[in-house]
Design a protein around this motif. Structure first.
Motif, PDB file in Angstrom:
ATOM      1  N   TYR A  57      -1.135 -12.249  32.448  1.00 52.86           N
ATOM      2  CA  TYR A  57      -0.661 -13.463  33.108  1.00 52.86           C
ATOM      3  C   TYR A  57       0.814 -13.395  33.481  1.00 52.86           C
ATOM      4  O   TYR A  57       1.220 -13.940  34.516  1.00 52.86           O
ATOM      5  CB  TYR A  57      -0.928 -14.706  32.256  1.00 52.86           C
ATOM      6  CG  TYR A  57      -0.837 -15.971  33.079  1.00 52.86           C
ATOM      7  CD1 TYR A  57      -1.896 -16.357  33.882  1.00 52.86           C
ATOM      8  CD2 TYR A  57       0.320 -16.741  33.096  1.00 52.86           C
ATOM      9  CE1 TYR A  57      -1.818 -17.485  34.687  1.00 52.86           C
ATOM     10  CE2 TYR A  57       0.408 -17.870  33.888  1.00 52.86           C
ATOM     11  CZ  TYR A  57      -0.659 -18.234  34.686  1.00 52.86           C
ATOM     12  OH  TYR A  57      -0.561 -19.343  35.490  1.00 52.86           O
ATOM     13  N   ILE A  58       1.605 -12.707  32.695  1.00 55.27           N
ATOM     14  CA  ILE A  58       3.038 -12.636  33.002  1.00 55.27           C
ATOM     15  C   ILE A  58       3.303 -11.852  34.280  1.00 55.27           C
ATOM     16  O   ILE A  58       4.417 -11.888  34.811  1.00 55.27           O
ATOM     17  CB  ILE A  58       3.849 -12.037  31.833  1.00 55.27           C
ATOM     18  CG1 ILE A  58       3.411 -10.597  31.550  1.00 55.27           C
ATOM     19  CG2 ILE A  58       3.710 -12.894  30.594  1.00 55.27           C
ATOM     20  CD1 ILE A  58       4.314  -9.884  30.565  1.00 55.27           C
ATOM     21  N   ASN A  59       2.293 -11.165  34.793  1.00 57.38           N
ATOM     22  CA  ASN A  59       2.456 -10.415  36.041  1.00 57.38           C
ATOM     23  C   ASN A  59       1.957 -11.176  37.265  1.00 57.38           C
ATOM     24  O   ASN A  59       2.009 -10.646  38.381  1.00 57.38           O
ATOM     25  CB  ASN A  59       1.702  -9.081  35.938  1.00 57.38           C
ATOM     26  CG  ASN A  59       2.265  -8.191  34.854  1.00 57.38           C
ATOM     27  OD1 ASN A  59       3.476  -8.042  34.728  1.00 57.38           O
ATOM     28  ND2 ASN A  59       1.387  -7.614  34.042  1.00 57.38           N
ATOM     29  N   THR A  98      -6.659  -3.991  34.141  1.00 60.06           N
ATOM     30  CA  THR A  98      -5.481  -3.331  33.577  1.00 60.06           C
ATOM     31  C   THR A  98      -5.152  -3.765  32.146  1.00 60.06           C
ATOM     32  O   THR A  98      -4.142  -3.327  31.602  1.00 60.06           O
ATOM     33  CB  THR A  98      -4.250  -3.586  34.464  1.00 60.06           C
ATOM     34  OG1 THR A  98      -4.065  -5.000  34.615  1.00 60.06           O
ATOM     35  CG2 THR A  98      -4.437  -2.959  35.838  1.00 60.06           C
ATOM     36  N   SER A  99      -5.986  -4.614  31.539  1.00 59.03           N
ATOM     37  CA  SER A  99      -5.637  -5.157  30.223  1.00 59.03           C
ATOM     38  C   SER A  99      -6.471  -4.601  29.077  1.00 59.03           C
ATOM     39  O   SER A  99      -6.282  -5.006  27.930  1.00 59.03           O
ATOM     40  CB  SER A  99      -5.780  -6.684  30.241  1.00 59.03           C
ATOM     41  OG  SER A  99      -7.135  -7.060  30.464  1.00 59.03           O
ATOM     42  N   GLY A 100      -7.379  -3.689  29.354  1.00 60.42           N
ATOM     43  CA  GLY A 100      -8.309  -3.238  28.324  1.00 60.42           C
ATOM     44  C   GLY A 100      -7.644  -2.691  27.080  1.00 60.42           C
ATOM     45  O   GLY A 100      -7.970  -3.087  25.949  1.00 60.42           O
ATOM     46  N   ASP A 123      -6.947  -9.563  40.760  1.00 61.57           N
ATOM     47  CA  ASP A 123      -5.921  -9.012  41.648  1.00 61.57           C
ATOM     48  C   ASP A 123      -4.572  -9.683  41.404  1.00 61.57           C
ATOM     49  O   ASP A 123      -3.807  -9.936  42.334  1.00 61.57           O
ATOM     50  CB  ASP A 123      -6.336  -9.179  43.118  1.00 61.57           C
ATOM     51  CG  ASP A 123      -7.676  -8.513  43.412  1.00 61.57           C
ATOM     52  OD1 ASP A 123      -7.943  -7.450  42.825  1.00 61.57           O
ATOM     53  OD2 ASP A 123      -8.454  -9.062  44.211  1.00 61.57           O
ATOM     54  N   MET A 124      -4.292  -9.972  40.146  1.00 61.33           N
ATOM     55  CA  MET A 124      -3.064 -10.632  39.700  1.00 61.33           C
ATOM     56  C   MET A 124      -2.889 -12.021  40.326  1.00 61.33           C
ATOM     57  O   MET A 124      -1.758 -12.518  40.459  1.00 61.33           O
ATOM     58  CB  MET A 124      -1.825  -9.761  39.972  1.00 61.33           C
ATOM     59  CG  MET A 124      -1.804  -8.496  39.150  1.00 61.33           C
ATOM     60  SD  MET A 124      -1.895  -8.826  37.363  1.00 61.33           S
ATOM     61  CE  MET A 124      -2.277  -7.175  36.749  1.00 61.33           C
ATOM     62  N   TYR A 128      -6.929 -20.528  39.145  1.00 59.76           N
ATOM     63  CA  TYR A 128      -6.579 -21.953  39.112  1.00 59.76           C
ATOM     64  C   TYR A 128      -5.878 -22.391  40.393  1.00 59.76           C
ATOM     65  O   TYR A 128      -5.985 -23.538  40.823  1.00 59.76           O
ATOM     66  CB  TYR A 128      -5.677 -22.208  37.903  1.00 59.76           C
ATOM     67  CG  TYR A 128      -5.189 -23.626  37.757  1.00 59.76           C
ATOM     68  CD1 TYR A 128      -5.950 -24.579  37.096  1.00 59.76           C
ATOM     69  CD2 TYR A 128      -3.937 -24.007  38.252  1.00 59.76           C
ATOM     70  CE1 TYR A 128      -5.489 -25.879  36.942  1.00 59.76           C
ATOM     71  CE2 TYR A 128      -3.469 -25.306  38.097  1.00 59.76           C
ATOM     72  CZ  TYR A 128      -4.251 -26.229  37.447  1.00 59.76           C
ATOM     73  OH  TYR A 128      -3.791 -27.517  37.297  1.00 59.76           O
ATOM     74  N   TYR A 129      -5.164 -21.458  41.035  1.00 53.23           N
ATOM     75  CA  TYR A 129      -4.328 -21.789  42.183  1.00 53.23           C
ATOM     76  C   TYR A 129      -5.002 -21.399  43.505  1.00 53.23           C
ATOM     77  O   TYR A 129      -5.869 -20.512  43.538  1.00 53.23           O
ATOM     78  CB  TYR A 129      -2.979 -21.078  42.072  1.00 53.23           C
ATOM     79  CG  TYR A 129      -2.140 -21.576  40.920  1.00 53.23           C
ATOM     80  CD1 TYR A 129      -1.419 -22.763  41.021  1.00 53.23           C
ATOM     81  CD2 TYR A 129      -2.076 -20.867  39.718  1.00 53.23           C
ATOM     82  CE1 TYR A 129      -0.654 -23.223  39.960  1.00 53.23           C
ATOM     83  CE2 TYR A 129      -1.316 -21.321  38.658  1.00 53.23           C
ATOM     84  CZ  TYR A 129      -0.605 -22.505  38.789  1.00 53.23           C
ATOM     85  OH  TYR A 129       0.143 -22.968  37.733  1.00 53.23           O
ATOM     86  N   PRO A 130      -4.595 -22.031  44.619  1.00 47.28           N
ATOM     87  CA  PRO A 130      -5.222 -21.764  45.920  1.00 47.28           C
ATOM     88  C   PRO A 130      -5.021 -20.343  46.434  1.00 47.28           C
ATOM     89  O   PRO A 130      -5.777 -19.894  47.294  1.00 47.28           O
ATOM     90  CB  PRO A 130      -4.544 -22.776  46.860  1.00 47.28           C
ATOM     91  CG  PRO A 130      -3.989 -23.844  45.981  1.00 47.28           C
ATOM     92  CD  PRO A 130      -3.624 -23.159  44.702  1.00 47.28           C
TER      93      PRO A 130
END
Length: 275
Positions: A57-59, A98-100, A123-124, A128-130
């Protein structure tokens, strides 16, 4: 409620569990543990705390103060005194390409009872967002979502439960937000078959079950899960506030009974049937 034939290896709980909830350890929740436990006790429910851990999420472009990470050891230490017959301690892991490795390392930090795997980011982009939906038809957006979900199930077979298959329906930027089985049958089947092949239980997320249209659309999805060989589900309110603990559970139990799906919970990563 239809009960499966119990084997000696699977325990039986005497209560229904709400297997998906978030307290202050989740970046998007302010629910205190005591309030959650009181709400569950009033309804005669067991409860599982499943705090958000979304490594990527930070990315995302929307990362500000919500990092969706927490200290596993600190969480376990704080809530261990509450853990018992009516409370289990789990986590909701964000699955991404990328988080495995980071997810596996995180899970070594505490002996979690239950691990939910969910798709929140693709895809980062946060669903939640449009942003995720811009320039995509519904078929493209939902198709990408389901393909990633199937791939992540097979890449992360260590999870116990697949969270909210209909998560995208909450925020999709289309007039019709529903995941109709007839529109995505092949892709939904890929997700359901991957869950069955990997011994991952499907969650019936109850947040949207107060909407009769959502129930109507979800029924064929879970009926297909049963047809393919699925036998178990977890019920989860996804509560971020105490008043939402156990939300729409009557509808969920009716749905489970109609489809002959056995509600379960987990303790120390072992499945237990719920009466």
């Amino acid at each position: 409620m239809l009960l499966a034939v119990f084997s000696g290896e699977i325990e039986v709980e005497n209560m229904i569990f709400d297997n998906h909830s978030h307290t202050v350890f989740s970046s998007d929740s302010e629910m205190e543990a005591e309030a959650a436990l009181e709400a569950a006790a009033r309804q005669g429910l067991g409860l599982v705390f499943t705090e958000h851990y979304d490594y990527d999420y930070i990315n995302t472009r929307h990362y500000k103060e919500m990092e969706f990470r927490f200290d596993a050891a600190g969480y376990w230490e704080k809530y261990l005194p509450y853990r018992g017959d009516s409370l289990r301690l789990g986590v909701e892991i964000g699955l991404s390409e990328t988080s495995g490795a980071a997810n596996r390392e995180f899970l070594q930090g505490a002996p979690f009872d239950l691990v939910i795997g969910s798709i929140h980011i693709i895809d980062m982009l946060d669903l939640y967002y449009p942003d995720f939906y811009e320039g995509k038809s519904k078929a493209e957006a939902f198709g990408r979502y389901l393909r990633v979900m199937a791939d992540m199930l097979r890449a992360n077979p260590y999870i116990d439960v697949l969270g909210h298959i209909d998560y995208i329906c909450r925020y999709a930027a289309y007039e019709d937000k529903e995941l109709a089985y007839g529109d995505f049958a092949g892709l939904v089947d890929e997700v359901l078959q991957a869950a069955i092949d990997c011994d991952v239980v499907m969650e019936l997320n109850t947040r949207r079950l107060g909407d009769s249209r959502a129930v109507e659309v979800l029924l064929p999805v879970y009926r297909r899960y049963r047809e393919l060989g699925g036998r178990y589900i977890t019920l989860g309110s996804d509560a971020h506030a105490a008043e939402n603990i156990g939300m729409n559970f009557r509808a969920a139990l009716d749905m489970a009974e109609a489809l002959e799906l056995q509600p379960v919970t987990f303790e120390a990563r072992k499945m237990a049937y719920c009466r």
